[in-house]
Design a protein around this motif. Structure first.
Motif, PDB file in Angstrom:
ATOM      1  N   LEU A 120       0.020   6.481  10.862  1.00  0.00           N
ATOM      2  CA  LEU A 120       0.232   7.616  10.297  1.00  0.00           C
ATOM      3  C   LEU A 120      -0.471   7.671   9.061  1.00  0.00           C
ATOM      4  O   LEU A 120      -0.369   6.613   8.177  1.00  0.00           O
ATOM      5  CB  LEU A 120       1.816   7.851  10.292  1.00  0.00           C
ATOM      6  N   GLN A 121      -1.056   9.116   8.852  1.00  0.00           N
ATOM      7  CA  GLN A 121      -1.333   9.261   7.526  1.00  0.00           C
ATOM      8  C   GLN A 121      -0.274   9.243   6.515  1.00  0.00           C
ATOM      9  O   GLN A 121       0.832   9.697   7.049  1.00  0.00           O
ATOM     10  CB  GLN A 121      -2.411  10.624   7.303  1.00  0.00           C
ATOM     11  N   ASP A 122      -0.336   8.897   5.319  1.00  0.00           N
ATOM     12  CA  ASP A 122       0.664   9.240   4.304  1.00  0.00           C
ATOM     13  C   ASP A 122      -0.095   9.791   2.933  1.00  0.00           C
ATOM     14  O   ASP A 122      -0.771   8.987   2.444  1.00  0.00           O
ATOM     15  CB  ASP A 122       1.396   7.828   3.958  1.00  0.00           C
ATOM     16  N   PRO A 123       0.416  11.051   2.530  1.00  0.00           N
ATOM     17  CA  PRO A 123       1.343  11.827   3.147  1.00  0.00           C
ATOM     18  C   PRO A 123       1.081  12.681   4.325  1.00  0.00           C
ATOM     19  O   PRO A 123       1.882  13.640   4.869  1.00  0.00           O
ATOM     20  CB  PRO A 123       1.818  12.654   1.839  1.00  0.00           C
ATOM     21  N   GLY A 124      -0.059  12.712   4.750  1.00  0.00           N
ATOM     22  CA  GLY A 124      -0.496  13.411   6.027  1.00  0.00           C
ATOM     23  C   GLY A 124      -1.407  14.597   5.553  1.00  0.00           C
ATOM     24  O   GLY A 124      -1.882  14.841   4.516  1.00  0.00           O
ATOM     25  N   ASP A 125      -1.678  15.464   6.622  1.00  0.00           N
ATOM     26  CA  ASP A 125      -2.461  16.490   6.392  1.00  0.00           C
ATOM     27  C   ASP A 125      -2.184  17.650   7.225  1.00  0.00           C
ATOM     28  O   ASP A 125      -1.699  17.615   8.469  1.00  0.00           O
ATOM     29  CB  ASP A 125      -4.055  16.137   7.100  1.00  0.00           C
ATOM     30  N   PRO A 126      -1.841  18.859   6.182  1.00  0.00           N
ATOM     31  CA  PRO A 126      -2.495  19.067   5.033  1.00  0.00           C
ATOM     32  C   PRO A 126      -1.505  18.768   3.907  1.00  0.00           C
ATOM     33  O   PRO A 126      -1.732  19.014   2.723  1.00  0.00           O
ATOM     34  CB  PRO A 126      -2.630  20.837   5.304  1.00  0.00           C
ATOM     35  N   SER A 138     -10.875  10.462   7.611  1.00  0.00           N
ATOM     36  CA  SER A 138     -10.204  11.488   8.472  1.00  0.00           C
ATOM     37  C   SER A 138     -10.627  12.962   7.932  1.00  0.00           C
ATOM     38  O   SER A 138     -10.147  13.909   8.272  1.00  0.00           O
ATOM     39  CB  SER A 138      -8.446  11.514   8.346  1.00  0.00           C
ATOM     40  N   GLY A 139     -11.978  12.893   7.554  1.00  0.00           N
ATOM     41  CA  GLY A 139     -12.630  14.189   7.166  1.00  0.00           C
ATOM     42  C   GLY A 139     -12.186  14.846   5.792  1.00  0.00           C
ATOM     43  O   GLY A 139     -12.580  15.774   5.500  1.00  0.00           O
ATOM     44  N   LYS A 140     -11.428  14.096   5.093  1.00  0.00           N
ATOM     45  CA  LYS A 140     -10.935  14.448   3.766  1.00  0.00           C
ATOM     46  C   LYS A 140     -11.841  14.663   2.556  1.00  0.00           C
ATOM     47  O   LYS A 140     -11.631  15.622   1.864  1.00  0.00           O
ATOM     48  CB  LYS A 140      -9.601  13.927   3.574  1.00  0.00           C
ATOM     49  N   LEU A 141     -12.674  13.859   2.754  1.00  0.00           N
ATOM     50  CA  LEU A 141     -13.814  13.537   1.343  1.00  0.00           C
ATOM     51  C   LEU A 141     -12.998  13.774   0.150  1.00  0.00           C
ATOM     52  O   LEU A 141     -11.940  13.189  -0.002  1.00  0.00           O
ATOM     53  CB  LEU A 141     -14.867  14.522   1.854  1.00  0.00           C
ATOM     54  N   VAL A 192       0.830  -1.110  -0.075  1.00  0.00           N
ATOM     55  CA  VAL A 192       0.042   0.085   0.154  1.00  0.00           C
ATOM     56  C   VAL A 192       0.796   1.227  -0.164  1.00  0.00           C
ATOM     57  O   VAL A 192       1.828   1.375   0.978  1.00  0.00           O
ATOM     58  CB  VAL A 192      -0.906  -0.016   1.433  1.00  0.00           C
ATOM     59  N   PHE A 193       0.813   2.198  -0.929  1.00  0.00           N
ATOM     60  CA  PHE A 193       1.419   3.491  -1.084  1.00  0.00           C
ATOM     61  C   PHE A 193       1.067   4.526  -0.194  1.00  0.00           C
ATOM     62  O   PHE A 193       1.605   4.986   0.964  1.00  0.00           O
ATOM     63  CB  PHE A 193       1.333   4.012  -2.411  1.00  0.00           C
ATOM     64  N   PHE A 194      -0.199   4.947  -0.195  1.00  0.00           N
ATOM     65  CA  PHE A 194      -0.696   6.141   0.610  1.00  0.00           C
ATOM     66  C   PHE A 194      -2.085   5.853   1.606  1.00  0.00           C
ATOM     67  O   PHE A 194      -2.543   4.477   1.292  1.00  0.00           O
ATOM     68  CB  PHE A 194      -1.023   7.178  -0.284  1.00  0.00           C
ATOM     69  N   ASP A 195      -2.081   6.761   2.510  1.00  0.00           N
ATOM     70  CA  ASP A 195      -3.097   6.229   3.503  1.00  0.00           C
ATOM     71  C   ASP A 195      -3.677   7.681   4.299  1.00  0.00           C
ATOM     72  O   ASP A 195      -3.082   8.303   4.554  1.00  0.00           O
ATOM     73  CB  ASP A 195      -2.572   5.438   4.806  1.00  0.00           C
ATOM     74  N   ASP A 196      -5.102   7.814   4.331  1.00  0.00           N
ATOM     75  CA  ASP A 196      -5.617   8.852   4.817  1.00  0.00           C
ATOM     76  C   ASP A 196      -6.320   8.549   6.190  1.00  0.00           C
ATOM     77  O   ASP A 196      -6.956   9.460   6.967  1.00  0.00           O
ATOM     78  CB  ASP A 196      -7.050   9.197   4.010  1.00  0.00           C
ATOM     79  N   CYS A 197      -5.450   7.438   6.827  1.00  0.00           N
ATOM     80  CA  CYS A 197      -6.235   7.190   8.036  1.00  0.00           C
ATOM     81  C   CYS A 197      -5.304   7.456   9.368  1.00  0.00           C
ATOM     82  O   CYS A 197      -4.218   7.299   9.276  1.00  0.00           O
ATOM     83  CB  CYS A 197      -6.371   5.576   8.108  1.00  0.00           C
ATOM     84  N   TRP A 198      -5.989   7.898  10.465  1.00  0.00           N
ATOM     85  CA  TRP A 198      -5.466   8.097  11.887  1.00  0.00           C
ATOM     86  C   TRP A 198      -4.512   9.477  11.968  1.00  0.00           C
ATOM     87  O   TRP A 198      -4.891  10.322  11.677  1.00  0.00           O
ATOM     88  CB  TRP A 198      -4.492   6.718  12.165  1.00  0.00           C
ATOM     89  N   ASN A 199      -3.343   9.526  12.473  1.00  0.00           N
ATOM     90  CA  ASN A 199      -2.471  10.600  12.881  1.00  0.00           C
ATOM     91  C   ASN A 199      -2.255  11.506  11.605  1.00  0.00           C
ATOM     92  O   ASN A 199      -1.667  10.970  10.676  1.00  0.00           O
ATOM     93  CB  ASN A 199      -1.418  10.198  13.513  1.00  0.00           C
ATOM     94  N   LYS A 200      -2.214  12.873  11.700  1.00  0.00           N
ATOM     95  CA  LYS A 200      -2.149  13.688  10.219  1.00  0.00           C
ATOM     96  C   LYS A 200      -0.579  14.104  10.376  1.00  0.00           C
ATOM     97  O   LYS A 200      -0.405  14.258   8.717  1.00  0.00           O
ATOM     98  CB  LYS A 200      -2.676  15.010  10.734  1.00  0.00           C
ATOM     99  N   THR A 201       0.085  13.988  10.913  1.00  0.00           N
ATOM    100  CA  THR A 201       1.530  14.370  10.754  1.00  0.00           C
ATOM    101  C   THR A 201       2.606  13.206  11.391  1.00  0.00           C
ATOM    102  O   THR A 201       2.375  12.408  12.078  1.00  0.00           O
ATOM    103  CB  THR A 201       2.125  15.810  11.608  1.00  0.00           C
ATOM    104  N   SER A 202       3.766  13.325  10.634  1.00  0.00           N
ATOM    105  CA  SER A 202       4.769  12.376  10.937  1.00  0.00           C
ATOM    106  C   SER A 202       6.177  12.964  10.844  1.00  0.00           C
ATOM    107  O   SER A 202       6.380  14.066  10.331  1.00  0.00           O
ATOM    108  CB  SER A 202       4.570  11.115   9.995  1.00  0.00           C
ATOM    109  N   ALA A 203       6.893  12.449  11.559  1.00  0.00           N
ATOM    110  CA  ALA A 203       8.505  12.725  11.347  1.00  0.00           C
ATOM    111  C   ALA A 203       9.678  11.702  11.709  1.00  0.00           C
ATOM    112  O   ALA A 203       9.224  10.492  12.129  1.00  0.00           O
ATOM    113  CB  ALA A 203       8.944  13.553  12.695  1.00  0.00           C
ATOM    114  N   ILE A 204      10.391  11.788  10.656  1.00  0.00           N
ATOM    115  CA  ILE A 204      11.582  10.627  10.663  1.00  0.00           C
ATOM    116  C   ILE A 204      12.148  10.677  12.099  1.00  0.00           C
ATOM    117  O   ILE A 204      12.290  11.465  12.578  1.00  0.00           O
ATOM    118  CB  ILE A 204      12.487  11.210   9.919  1.00  0.00           C
ATOM    119  N   GLY A 205      12.604   9.463  12.435  1.00  0.00           N
ATOM    120  CA  GLY A 205      13.441   9.110  13.693  1.00  0.00           C
ATOM    121  C   GLY A 205      12.626   8.501  14.631  1.00  0.00           C
ATOM    122  O   GLY A 205      11.699   7.844  14.410  1.00  0.00           O
ATOM    123  N   LYS A 206      12.770   8.817  16.100  1.00  0.00           N
ATOM    124  CA  LYS A 206      12.086   7.659  16.940  1.00  0.00           C
ATOM    125  C   LYS A 206      10.659   8.063  16.949  1.00  0.00           C
ATOM    126  O   LYS A 206      10.192   9.170  16.896  1.00  0.00           O
ATOM    127  CB  LYS A 206      12.814   8.087  18.252  1.00  0.00           C
TER     128      LYS A 206
END
Length: 359
Positions: free
Chosen positions: A156-162, A202-205, A128-142
């Motif tokens: 994590l959402q991928d690529p996230g929101d916004p 996640s409300g993106k519709l 699976v490449f992209f995903d609209d579910c759960w947490n909006k932001t992400s960061a590399i690392g721990k």
């Protein structure tokens, strides 16, 4: 990753479903979408497809699974041995764009290593490449520790929101999709490419449509040997559903309802004329169970990929909207098949899975 607006299925007439099917076969079908005949020929080459959505038990999210510092081939090998033992022959696995951006060559090497492990266990995964579910932001690392008793607290959402709607990001995302697809386009160890998990969640519709249509275009420009799909999940999103159906070689869908409702979904989607794979099901407290749903899917020759495999940091043994603040075991696990040590959560379920898989 739950199915929303499911009651709207009742209002969908057979004529509407046939209308979708006709559009899929004719007017809106791009030239490179597989014909119905090719799709069915591909499906007949495989045994009945069964498996789970897989993330190793020591990963809270997709980024933790794929980053170099936390990639765990030994654990993956052990857990996929459990999958082989119950007859699973596929797994649905989420990739993550930031893990690629951090280290494109290393990311592809880890994918190759993962595929070497799956091949060892007789499993052909879909990615699976992209995903609209759960947490909006992400960061590399721990990555964060799980929140006690909360379902998928770190997913994590991928690529996230916004980020999903900012076209400045599309160039990098295009490089990601095309690089991964081109590298593995002829790899027989891969079953299928699932381009976008639950677009519009996640409300993106319909705000997801620009990225979704771009992703389809990028994937078709590579034209991999493996089929492409975008799983249906919400009957309330007509425009998204039409795009997803019109651009899927194989029709995939999610369903967490009881068998009578699930049967209605199968009957509706059969109008497409294409093979069906249910890529998410099995939520015990909603009466979507192995005991009542897996036999239905086998009888209908629909691929069956449940949510959850080994209990771990995702906390998906807890229900979507029923957290347990003390972290105690729920009265009944929502998802998952195995304890972290490989012991079955319910032996009767594992025995049924093995029986239906002729294991």
């Amino acid at each position: 990753m739950k199915l929303k607006n499911y009651a709207l299925l009742v209002a969908l007439s057979f004529n509407i479903s046939m209308g979708f099917a006709q559009k899929t076969k004719k007017s809106t079908e791009p030239a490179k979408v597989w014909s119905v005949e090719k799709a069915n020929a591909w499906y007949k080459e495989h045994k009945w497809l069964t498996g789970a959505n897989y993330i190793p038990s020591n990963a809270i999210n997709q980024l933790e699974m794929w980053q170099a510092d936390t990639f765990s081939p030994d654990l993956i090998d052990k857990e996929l041995g459990w999958a082989e033992g119950i007859g699973f022959n596929t797994m649905r696995v989420f990739l993550f764009s930031k893990a690629w951006s951090q280290d494109p060559e290393g990311f592809k090497k880890r994918m190759d290593q993962f595929l070497t492990i799956t091949q060892k266990h007789g499993i052909k995964p879909m990615f699976v490449f992209f995903d609209d579910c759960w947490n909006k932001t992400s960061a590399i690392g721990k990555q964060p520790e799980p929140k006690t008793g909360i379902h998928n607290s770190g997913w994590l959402q991928d690529p996230g929101d916004p980020a999903f709607k900012e076209e400045a990001n599309f160039s990098e995302l295009e490089k990601y999709v095309k690089d991964v697809l081109s590298h593995f386009a002829h790899d027989k160890r891969i079953l299928l490419w699932d381009l976008y998990n639950e677009p519009g969640n996640s409300g993106k519709l319909e705000a997801t449509i620009p990225l979704l249509t771009k992703t389809i275009s990028w994937a078709r420009s590579v034209n991999p040997d493996q089929p492409i799909s975008i799983g249906l999940w919400s009957w309330g999103f007509e425009k998204l559903n039409e795009i997803q159906l019109a651009n899927s070689d194989i029709v995939t869908y999610h369903n967490y309802e009881a068998p009578d409702w699930h049967q209605r979904t199968i009957d509706l989607l059969k109008a497409s004329g294409r093979p069906l794979i249910c890529t998410e099901y099995m939520a015990r407290s909603r009466n979507s169970r192995f005991s009542n749903t897996l036999p239905l899917l086998k009888n209908e020759n629909v691929g069956a990929i449940n949510w959850g495999f080994a209990a771990g940091k995702t906390n998906t043994k807890y229900a979507w909207d029923t957290p347990l603040a003390d972290g105690s075991d729920p009265m009944e696990w929502f998802h998952e098949i195995f304890q972290p040590d490989g012991t079955p959560y319910r032996l009767d379920e594992v025995n049924l899975i093995k029986k239906l898989n002729n294991k």
